[in-house]
Motif scaffolding. Structure first.
Motif, short mmCIF file in Angstrom:
data_model
loop_
_atom_site.label_atom_id
_atom_site.label_comp_id
_atom_site.label_asym_id
_atom_site.label_seq_id
_atom_site.Cartn_x
_atom_site.Cartn_y
_atom_site.Cartn_z
N GLY A 82 -21.99 11.44 52.78
CA GLY A 82 -23.39 11.87 52.84
C GLY A 82 -24.06 12.00 51.49
N ALA A 83 -23.39 11.55 50.46
CA ALA A 83 -24.00 11.65 49.13
C ALA A 83 -23.98 10.29 48.44
CB ALA A 83 -23.24 12.67 48.30
N VAL A 84 -24.87 10.10 47.47
CA VAL A 84 -24.90 8.84 46.73
C VAL A 84 -23.77 8.89 45.70
CG1 VAL A 84 -26.24 7.35 45.18
CG2 VAL A 84 -27.38 8.59 47.03
N GLU A 85 -22.85 7.94 45.86
CA GLU A 85 -21.72 7.91 44.94
C GLU A 85 -22.06 7.06 43.71
OE1 GLU A 85 -17.09 7.51 45.97
OE2 GLU A 85 -18.19 5.63 46.13
N GLU A 86 -22.79 5.96 44.01
CA GLU A 86 -23.17 5.06 42.91
C GLU A 86 -24.40 4.26 43.33
OE1 GLU A 86 -20.19 2.18 41.97
OE2 GLU A 86 -21.36 1.33 40.32
N ASP A 87 -25.34 4.10 42.45
CA ASP A 87 -26.52 3.27 42.72
C ASP A 87 -26.43 2.09 41.77
OD1 ASP A 87 -28.91 2.19 43.36
OD2 ASP A 87 -30.11 3.98 43.03
N GLU A 88 -26.00 0.94 42.29
CA GLU A 88 -25.64 -0.20 41.45
C GLU A 88 -26.74 -1.27 41.49
OE1 GLU A 88 -21.87 -3.38 41.44
OE2 GLU A 88 -22.17 -2.00 43.12
#
Lengths: 237, 424
Positions: A222-228
């Motif tokens: 439920g969380a953003v781990e990485e915005d690539e």
């Protein structure tokens, strides 16, 4: 076309009641998508991909935070306004093509326009144009049961694109397709993205799909781990 | 959009065929039963009117009180004058004299000895006046089994069963024994000109039909009649109109204490026919209600099954931006389209069945042998203009009600679950 925030997710949390307690599907998400992006939400099952797509697609609203889509705050929209937003500005592509079996390819695509009360002559032009985009103009009179999986999904793309929406949400669009068809529909979508400036937002864990994306948002629990951000993606991949 | 929905209905057989079949059957049954009830009760009322009650009947007050006994001693006198006044006051009606009388019929042998006797249920009508429509009204000519109509005074028609029982032939002589209106005994010979079967058991037992002038002479009733019957010249019985007419006539004699003063009874006030008319109307409403209710339940279930089958379709439509209220309204619109199609099909089938029953009818004569009620032995349906639309009431209402109930599920659909649901 780009550098115009079309979707803005600000501190969004989504909780669902489960038994006596609650399950938090999204935890304080902050994301922004620009007009014309070809982006994907990637992550394992239960990571919150579909919940986030639901909120962006105005099918659900956040428990906390704001989700602004085309300048409209999803939490503040009535059912009617949400429906109108989907009707006019958002196209959906599902895992299963979900075509209406009793109607022809033409009529399935036309249905999205009927909801907008577009006159027949204009409708006809728009439907045929959409079918040409996906290379199925010659199959307009066929029923869905006469189509292959790839053709079915291309009709679904035409149905999503015929109203020229600003945003297309595609939930695991390749899940039921083989590699060849996956590449074919992604090329089609990529072309539409480039030619019409439509923002595409995918939910996927298919490597083949990821290969076409400009941007991959990795979600976990439920969380953003990485915005690539992946640059220089082209239709010739 | 209507065209689009119609295409879906016509192509998706499972969506349309079952509801159309249910609606068609219900509508067809409604039409047939309505026609049959209308015909049967109409025939019953019509037969009573033609043979016994008229649309209205005038008698003396005393006669009316004892009319079951056919008390000709209490008959109306100076009838010509009364008819003249009635023609003036009620020009829309036709007035006819009738004398009903009881007695005995004796059949003599060649030596003049009695070879057989039987009770007579006599009816005297105007047979000889060419302007009189009485013989036609009572279907006498078409009910004759042997022989023909009386051509002159002194001729009579008698019941065929009675004639067969006594081995009577056309041209044979019979003797009537009875009492005059003054109470003295009377005998009158008649030549049998024909035998008759009315098709109503109560009429056929001991029937003897003679000209009214013969009866007046035989019963000492010069210019008198037991009953004066009024029929609408259009031959249409209008319950309300007839009631007003009777009220108007009776108003003139309301304070007249003379027991020989005339009184007019509308059809509904005679032979319990009022109850019959109300019962017919009540039963028709009950039938329509039962069909609406039963079909609504069936169509509700059909709608629920259809709703489950169309779960995916509704989901797609919600995702594409169709509002829940709009989907619900379009579902009702589909129901109306199916209801109309089913109602048209059902009405056509029902009209076919009603027409068949109008021509052939259902023979109940076996159950009527001992009946004293004046009713036809073959009950027939009657095709009337209202049958063309009556089926649409249960057809459309049931379909719309059924779908309104089943369609409520659309409002319970959570759009947030659409992606998951549409993955299946």
């Amino acid at each position: 076309m780009k550098n115009e925030a079309i979707i803005s997710i600000q501190n969004v949390t989504k909780r669902f009641p489960v038994g006596d307690g609650e399950f938090t599907a999204l935890k304080n998400i902050n994301l922004e998508f620009q007009r014309g992006e070809f982006a994907g939400l990637v992550g394992p099952s239960g990571s919150g991909k579909t919940t986030l797509l639901n909120i962006i697609g105005s099918l659900d609203s956040p428990t906390e935070g704001d989700a602004l889509v085309l300048g409209k705050n999803i939490s503040e929209l009535s059912h009617k306004e949400s429906a109108l937003l989907r009707n006019k500005h958002i196209g959906f592509i599902f895992q299963v093509y979900n075509l209406l079996p009793v109607y022809t390819v033409y009529e399935n695509v036309e249905f999205a326009l009927l909801l907008q009360n577009i006159p027949k002559v204009q409708r006809q032009k728009m439907v045929m144009e959409a079918l040409e985009w996906v290379g199925l103009a010659s199959m307009a009179d066929k029923k869905p049961d006469k189509l292959s999986g790839g053709e079915g999904q291309r009709v679904a793309i035409a149905r999503a694109m015929v109203k020229k929406p600003e945003i297309v949400i595609a939930d695991e669009p390749s899940a039921n397709l083989d590699a060849e068809n996956t590449h074919a529909i992604l090329k089609t979508m990529r072309e539409l993205n480039e030619n019409l400036g439509t923002t595409f937002l995918f939910s996927t864990h298919d490597e083949k799909v990821m290969g076409y994306l400009d941007r991959i948002v990795h979600l976990r629990d439920g969380a953003v781990e990485e915005d690539e951000i992946i640059k220089s993606k082209t239709t010739n991949q | 959009m209507i065209q689009f929905l119609l295409k879906g209905i016509l192509r998706d057989k499972s969506r349309s065929i079952l509801p159309i079949i249910v609606v068609s059957i219900g509508v067809a049954l409604t039409v047939v039963l309505s026609a049959y009830m209308k015909g049967a009760f109409g025939d019953l009322i019509d037969q009573n009117a033609r043979f016994e009650t008229g649309h209205v009947k005038i008698m003396t007050k005393a006669y009316a009180e004892n009319k079951a006994q056919l008390p000709n001693d209490l008959a109306l006198l100076e009838v010509d004058k009364l008819i003249e006044s009635l023609d003036k006051d009620f020009p829309e009606m036709e007035w006819v004299n009738r004398i009903r009388f009881g007695g005995l019929i004796d059949v003599p042998d060649a030596q003049g000895e009695s070879k057989g006797q039987g009770p007579a249920a006599g009816i005297a009508i105007n047979l000889f006046d060419e302007k009189s429509s009485e013989a036609k009204r009572m279907n006498i000519e078409s009910s004759i089994v042997k022989g023909g109509m009386p051509q002159k005074n002194g001729e009579a028609i008698i019941g065929n069963d009675f004639a067969e029982k006594l081995n009577l032939k056309i041209g044979d002589e019979i003797t009537y024994f009875g009492t005059t209106m003054n109470g003295s005994m009377t005998f009158q010979n008649f030549i049998v000109s024909g035998t008759i079967r009315f098709g109503a058991a109560a009429m056929d037992r001991g029937a003897i039909v003679v000209d009214i002038s013969d009866a007046q002479k035989m019963l000492d009733m010069e210019n008198g009649t037991g009953e004066l019957l009024g029929f609408s010249k259009l031959n249409i019985y209008d319950d309300e109109k007839v009631k007003q007419l009777a009220d108007k006539f009776n108003q003139k004699y309301v304070d007249d204490l003379d027991e020989f003063a005339p009184i007019m009874l509308p059809l509904r006030a005679q032979n319990n026919l009022g109850e019959m008319i109300d019962y017919s109307s009540y039963m028709s409403s009950i039938f329509v209600f039962i069909f609406v209710f039963a079909m609504s339940i069936v169509l509700w279930n059909t709608g629920l099954l259809g709703g489950l089958r169309r779960y995916q379709e509704f989901g797609i439509r919600l995702a594409l931006g169709e509002e829940k209220g709009m989907i619900y309204r379009r579902l009702i619109l589909e129901a109306i389209l199916i209801g109309v199609i089913g109602s048209i099909v059902g009405t056509l089938i029902g009209l076919g069945g009603a027409y068949y029953l109008q021509i052939v009818g259902i023979d109940i004569s076996d159950y009527m042998d001992n009946s004293t009620m004046l009713m036809p032995s073959v009950l027939r349906a009657k095709v009337t203009p209202e049958l063309f639309f009556i089926g649409f009431i249960p057809g459309l209402l049931a379909m719309v009600f059924g779908n309104m109930l089943s369609g409520l599920g659309i409002y319970k659909r959570e759009t947030a679950r659409l992606f998951k649901e549409l993955e299946v």
